[in-house]
Design an enzyme around this catalytic site. Structure first.
Site, mmCIF file in Angstrom:
data_model
loop_
_atom_site.group_PDB
_atom_site.id
_atom_site.type_symbol
_atom_site.label_atom_id
_atom_site.label_comp_id
_atom_site.label_asym_id
_atom_site.label_seq_id
_atom_site.Cartn_x
_atom_site.Cartn_y
_atom_site.Cartn_z
ATOM 1 N N ASP A 39 4.366 11.436 12.532
ATOM 2 C CA ASP A 39 3.946 11.969 13.831
ATOM 3 C C ASP A 39 4.096 13.494 13.838
ATOM 4 O O ASP A 39 3.236 14.220 14.331
ATOM 5 C CB ASP A 39 4.796 11.349 14.952
ATOM 6 C CG ASP A 39 4.809 9.835 14.860
ATOM 7 O OD1 ASP A 39 3.884 9.203 15.363
ATOM 8 O OD2 ASP A 39 5.748 9.291 14.239
ATOM 9 N N GLN B 270 18.849 -7.185 5.383
ATOM 10 C CA GLN B 270 18.846 -5.986 4.542
ATOM 11 C C GLN B 270 19.978 -5.032 4.933
ATOM 12 O O GLN B 270 20.584 -4.391 4.067
ATOM 13 C CB GLN B 270 17.476 -5.303 4.592
ATOM 14 C CG GLN B 270 16.415 -6.204 3.934
ATOM 15 C CD GLN B 270 15.070 -5.550 3.732
ATOM 16 O OE1 GLN B 270 14.863 -4.398 4.101
ATOM 17 N NE2 GLN B 270 14.143 -6.274 3.149
ATOM 18 N N HIS C 33 8.584 5.879 17.203
ATOM 19 C CA HIS C 33 7.363 5.954 16.398
ATOM 20 C C HIS C 33 6.383 4.915 16.927
ATOM 21 O O HIS C 33 6.321 3.789 16.460
ATOM 22 C CB HIS C 33 7.649 5.714 14.914
ATOM 23 C CG HIS C 33 6.389 5.531 14.125
ATOM 24 N ND1 HIS C 33 5.475 6.550 13.950
ATOM 25 C CD2 HIS C 33 5.836 4.444 13.527
ATOM 26 C CE1 HIS C 33 4.434 6.093 13.270
ATOM 27 N NE2 HIS C 33 4.628 4.822 13.013
ATOM 28 N N ARG D 35 2.188 -7.396 12.386
ATOM 29 C CA ARG D 35 1.771 -8.239 13.508
ATOM 30 C C ARG D 35 0.515 -9.003 13.094
ATOM 31 O O ARG D 35 -0.472 -8.395 12.698
ATOM 32 C CB ARG D 35 1.461 -7.368 14.728
ATOM 33 C CG ARG D 35 1.248 -8.187 15.988
ATOM 34 C CD ARG D 35 0.717 -7.311 17.101
ATOM 35 N NE ARG D 35 1.738 -6.435 17.630
ATOM 36 C CZ ARG D 35 2.193 -6.484 18.885
ATOM 37 N NH1 ARG D 35 1.728 -7.365 19.725
ATOM 38 N NH2 ARG D 35 3.100 -5.642 19.301
ATOM 39 N N GLY E 82 3.984 1.532 -0.791
ATOM 40 C CA GLY E 82 4.733 1.548 -2.048
ATOM 41 C C GLY E 82 3.924 2.174 -3.171
ATOM 42 O O GLY E 82 4.431 2.996 -3.945
ATOM 43 N N ASN F 248 7.393 -0.984 10.435
ATOM 44 C CA ASN F 248 7.357 -1.034 11.905
ATOM 45 C C ASN F 248 7.842 -2.360 12.481
ATOM 46 O O ASN F 248 7.689 -3.382 11.835
ATOM 47 C CB ASN F 248 5.919 -0.778 12.369
ATOM 48 C CG ASN F 248 5.616 0.702 12.353
ATOM 49 O OD1 ASN F 248 6.451 1.506 12.737
ATOM 50 N ND2 ASN F 248 4.425 1.053 11.889
ATOM 51 N N GLN G 234 0.816 -1.227 0.000
ATOM 52 C CA GLN G 234 0.000 0.000 0.000
ATOM 53 C C GLN G 234 0.842 1.266 0.000
ATOM 54 O O GLN G 234 0.575 2.197 -0.758
ATOM 55 C CB GLN G 234 -0.775 0.045 1.317
ATOM 56 C CG GLN G 234 -2.043 -0.669 1.443
ATOM 57 C CD GLN G 234 -2.856 0.137 2.458
ATOM 58 O OE1 GLN G 234 -3.611 1.025 2.058
ATOM 59 N NE2 GLN G 234 -2.670 -0.132 3.740
HETATM 60 P P1 NAI Z 1 1.493 -3.726 3.036
HETATM 61 O O1 NAI Z 1 1.230 -5.003 3.743
HETATM 62 O O2 NAI Z 1 0.466 -3.159 2.118
HETATM 63 O O3 NAI Z 1 2.830 -3.889 2.181
HETATM 64 C C1 NAI Z 1 4.011 -4.415 2.694
HETATM 65 C C2 NAI Z 1 4.802 -4.964 1.507
HETATM 66 O O4 NAI Z 1 6.081 -5.369 2.019
HETATM 67 C C3 NAI Z 1 4.162 -6.179 0.857
HETATM 68 O O5 NAI Z 1 4.165 -6.022 -0.549
HETATM 69 C C4 NAI Z 1 5.066 -7.328 1.319
HETATM 70 O O6 NAI Z 1 5.134 -8.377 0.363
HETATM 71 C C5 NAI Z 1 6.392 -6.598 1.430
HETATM 72 N N1 NAI Z 1 7.391 -7.279 2.270
HETATM 73 C C6 NAI Z 1 7.213 -7.982 3.414
HETATM 74 N N2 NAI Z 1 8.365 -8.480 3.855
HETATM 75 C C7 NAI Z 1 9.323 -8.057 2.996
HETATM 76 C C8 NAI Z 1 10.718 -8.265 2.900
HETATM 77 N N3 NAI Z 1 11.366 -9.011 3.784
HETATM 78 N N4 NAI Z 1 11.392 -7.669 1.877
HETATM 79 C C9 NAI Z 1 10.722 -6.946 0.957
HETATM 80 N N5 NAI Z 1 9.401 -6.737 0.965
HETATM 81 C C10 NAI Z 1 8.705 -7.291 1.984
HETATM 82 O O7 NAI Z 1 1.895 -2.686 4.178
HETATM 83 P P2 NAI Z 1 1.979 -1.091 4.089
HETATM 84 O O8 NAI Z 1 0.683 -0.487 4.435
HETATM 85 O O9 NAI Z 1 2.636 -0.687 2.816
HETATM 86 O O10 NAI Z 1 2.948 -0.794 5.332
HETATM 87 C C11 NAI Z 1 4.291 -1.207 5.346
HETATM 88 C C12 NAI Z 1 4.930 -0.980 6.703
HETATM 89 O O11 NAI Z 1 4.946 0.403 7.040
HETATM 90 C C13 NAI Z 1 4.235 -1.678 7.866
HETATM 91 O O12 NAI Z 1 5.240 -2.233 8.706
HETATM 92 C C14 NAI Z 1 3.551 -0.540 8.597
HETATM 93 O O13 NAI Z 1 3.372 -0.841 9.961
HETATM 94 C C15 NAI Z 1 4.547 0.560 8.393
HETATM 95 N N6 NAI Z 1 4.075 1.923 8.621
HETATM 96 C C16 NAI Z 1 4.943 2.810 9.206
HETATM 97 C C17 NAI Z 1 4.583 4.111 9.448
HETATM 98 C C18 NAI Z 1 5.558 5.075 10.095
HETATM 99 O O14 NAI Z 1 5.163 6.227 10.344
HETATM 100 N N7 NAI Z 1 6.809 4.724 10.365
HETATM 101 C C19 NAI Z 1 3.249 4.596 9.087
HETATM 102 C C20 NAI Z 1 2.414 3.629 8.434
HETATM 103 C C21 NAI Z 1 2.823 2.328 8.224
#
Ligand code: NAI
Length: 326
Positions: free
Chosen positions: A159, A112, A187, A92, A17, A131, A15
């Site tokens: 934030d 990584q 965060h 999680r 991405g 996260n 998402q």
């Molecule tokens: P998502 O589930 O839509 O996408 C995550 C993508 O990462 C998927 O395509 C998955 O196949 C891929 N992935 C998983 N393990 C991987 C690996 N080892 N190497 C490469 N790709 C891998 O999740 P979304 O919504 O894109 O969120 C991603 C992360 O960002 C989550 O951990 C979420 O908690 C975090 N996040 C952090 C925020 C911040 O402010 N720091 C704010 C919002 C989300």
């Protein structure tokens, strides 16, 4: 035209991405005169989806998009990377304990970090979004001993931006006019958004609001639990605003803030009593591709209490992954 720079993005099929890549390719992150080569990493089972995103990127005919690479191998995706935005992480799942979450992400970010160490540009700027972002960034940093530790950062900018919008709404002023906002710590809901030094047109925001109960009972919980509120409302997590914050973070780090404070999660240098190396949100200014912690801020008793809570949480997470780092 400048020579292209290489931007690696992990979790490219997810998402965030999808909300991020098009803006990088359009020049919003590194400037309208900076061509980019996108190097996209995702899991093997997500490669078809990555291909689909690449087809859409092609169909935008972005003048600044100078090339694309897709891979499920970090050693390929991070090759010569000038920027690395690490979004992909293990979410999680139901019944998963925090310990298991740290363990699963530890496995990803040690690999990584090592791949960055072995293949990225020696000046690579790394932003961890996935996260638990601070601890994942800490793991990657510790797994890349040949790269400067200061090149590893975690995303606190969402934030920071959330705090700015809450203050603009409360004061009836424009977001753009708010200066000197700070967010301290992790965060997570324990982060401490601190507007004691914030000003609008030279006037103190704290004095304008003049309500400590609003600060502790409304403002801090609203900013801290905003992610959960968005999941509740949308049924999906905050992807577009997270992608926007990632763009802001790298943009400001690379191109400078002209003296304006922003928040970055960075390895502490010991400032404000935060132990060296802890990946902690600090107010910083950026110039010439480097960040500098804003110094000399007074930390009152309330703030010290809040900073200690978020620091303790980070120290616990750090202890929880110590065995992965040798
Ligand atoms: P998502 O589930 O839509 O996408 C995550 C993508 O990462 C998927 O395509 C998955 O196949 C891929 N992935 C998983 N393990 C991987 C690996 N080892 N190497 C490469 N790709 C891998 O999740 P979304 O919504 O894109 O969120 C991603 C992360 O960002 C989550 O951990 C979420 O908690 C975090 N996040 C952090 C925020 C911040 O402010 N720091 C704010 C919002 C989300």
């Amino acid at each position: 035209m400048k020579a292209p720079v290489r931007v690696a993005v992990t979790g490219a099929a997810g998402q965030i991405g999808y909300a991020l890549l098009f803006r990088i390719a359009s020049g919003e992150m590194l400037g309208k005169d900076q061509p980019v080569i996108l190097q996209l990493l995702d899991l093997p089972q997500a490669q078809a989806a990555v291909k689909g995103v690449m087809m859409e990127l092609e169909d935008c005919a972005f003048p600044l998009l100078a090339g694309m690479v897709a891979s499920d191998d970090p050693n390929v995706a991070f090759k010569d990377a000038d920027y690395a935005i690490l979004v992909g992480a293990r979410p999680r799942s139901k019944g998963m304990e925090r310990k298991d979450l740290l363990e699963a992400n530890g496995a990803i970010f040690t690999v990584q970090g090592k791949a960055l160490n072995d293949h990225a540009s020696r000046n690579v700027k790394v932003l961890v979004v996935g996260n638990p972002a601070n601890t994942n960034a800490y793991i990657a940093m510790k797994s890349a001993p040949d790269l400067p530790a200061k090149n590893f950062t975690a995303m606190l900018r969402l934030d920071h931006n959330r705090a700015l919008s809450q203050l603009a709404a409360k004061t009836g002023k424009a977001v753009a006019d708010i200066e000197n906002m700070a967010v301290w710590g992790n965060h997570s809901p324990t982060m401490y958004a601190d507007y004691r030094f914030a000003t609008i047109g030279g006037e103190s925001v704290k004095q304008m609001i003049n309500d400590d109960v609003w600060n502790s009972d409304v403002f801090l919980p609203t900013v801290g639990k905003r992610g959960a509120a968005i999941i509740e409302a949308r049924g999906l997590s905050s992807a577009a605003s997270a992608a926007n914050a990632a763009i802001d973070h790298i943009h400001d780090w690379a191109l400078g803030t002209n003296g304006k404070w922003v928040t970055m999660g960075i390895p502490s240098d010991g400032s404000y009593g935060i132990p060296e190396g802890v990946m902690f949100g600090f107010p910083v200014t950026c110039a010439n591709g480097e960040y500098t912690i804003v110094q000399g801020l007074e930390i009152d008793e309330f703030s010290r209490g809040r900073i200690n809570v978020t620091l303790n949480e980070l120290e616990e997470e750090r202890a929880g992954v110590a065995h992965l780092l040798g």
